[in-house]
Design an enzyme around this catalytic site. Structure first.
Site, mmCIF file in Angstrom:
data_model
loop_
_atom_site.group_PDB
_atom_site.id
_atom_site.type_symbol
_atom_site.label_atom_id
_atom_site.label_comp_id
_atom_site.label_asym_id
_atom_site.label_seq_id
_atom_site.Cartn_x
_atom_site.Cartn_y
_atom_site.Cartn_z
ATOM 1 N N GLU A 99 0.839 -1.197 0.000
ATOM 2 C CA GLU A 99 0.000 0.000 0.000
ATOM 3 C C GLU A 99 0.874 1.248 0.000
ATOM 4 O OE1 GLU A 99 -2.442 1.610 -0.689
ATOM 5 O OE2 GLU A 99 -3.978 1.727 0.859
ATOM 6 N N ASP A 103 -2.144 5.176 7.267
ATOM 7 C CA ASP A 103 -2.497 6.440 7.911
ATOM 8 C C ASP A 103 -3.347 6.136 9.152
ATOM 9 O OD1 ASP A 103 -2.731 9.240 8.160
ATOM 10 O OD2 ASP A 103 -4.424 9.344 6.829
ATOM 11 N N PHE A 152 -0.297 16.342 4.756
ATOM 12 C CA PHE A 152 -0.811 15.673 3.568
ATOM 13 C C PHE A 152 0.298 15.533 2.534
ATOM 14 C CE2 PHE A 152 -3.301 14.565 -0.059
ATOM 15 C CZ PHE A 152 -4.271 13.756 0.509
#
Ligand code: XMP
Ligand code: MG
Length: 179
Positions: A99, A103, A152
């Protein structure tokens, strides 16, 4: 230019390549003679997975799954569903789930739960990025490229609204872009 949307570059193209090369060498040792089933989580993992498997020197097979989570990145509802399933059975196989980022952990927790029901010989997690500060489930990856701060990040497959995936580096997106 996409570069103008970055607050900073966390890892350059060269740093990412070197790290993935080292991960590939480790995986080559760990999966020697086992013909692992390397399973990418679409879409975010596709670039990392392509780079990673080219650094693994032992035979392997590939497959993909997709998961959809409802809600936005900022306001996750916590509901995750498997959207695309594996083509082959994995009973008795050594599965490596790949992946882009771990998170909150909701996506991988759900996928791990699903895949474990099929009784693989082993199931390990390999992520390019780990963002432990946001974790809400008890899950850790077995192989981690880089641990990143709670910001982010985009590039190397990671997107914001499907954009920036093709950036060859890991960048921190300027908050003004998504606020
Ligand atoms: P979790 O672990 O929260 O992560 O289920 C699920 C998905 O959320 C996306 N994600 C990000 N995407 N930059 C991105 O581009 C980020 O910083 C980020 N954090 C989470 C990603 O698609 C992951 O698979
Ligand atoms: Mg993703």
């Amino acid at each position: 230019m996409m570069e103008e949307d970055m607050k900073a570059i966390l890892y350059t193209k060269e740093e990412v390549a070197a790290r993935i090369q080292a991960m590939g060498e480790q995986l080559t040792r760990d999966y020697q003679g086992e013909l692992p089933m390397v399973v990418g989580v679409l879409r975010g993992s596709f670039i990392f997975m392509a780079d990673l498997v080219r650094c693994i020197q032992t035979p392997l097979e590939l497959d993909f799954v997709a998961a959809s989570s409802y809600g936005s990145w900022a306001v996750s509802t916590g509901k995750v569903e498997m959207r695309l399933d594996l083509e082959k059975e994995i009973m008795g196989r050594h599965v490596l789930l790949v992946e882009d980022i771990l998170d909150t952990g909701r996506t991988l927790s759900k996928l791990v739960e699903e895949l474990k029901k099929r009784h693989p010989a082993s199931l390990k997690l390999c992520v390019l990025l780990d963002k432990p500060d946001r974790r809400v489930t008890e899950i850790e990856a077995d192989y981690v490229g880089f641990t990143v701060p709670d910001e982010f990040v985009v590039g190397c497959g990671l997107d914001f609204n499907q954009k920036y995936r093709q950036l060859p580096y890991i960048g921190i997106l300027k908050p003004s872009v998504y606020e």
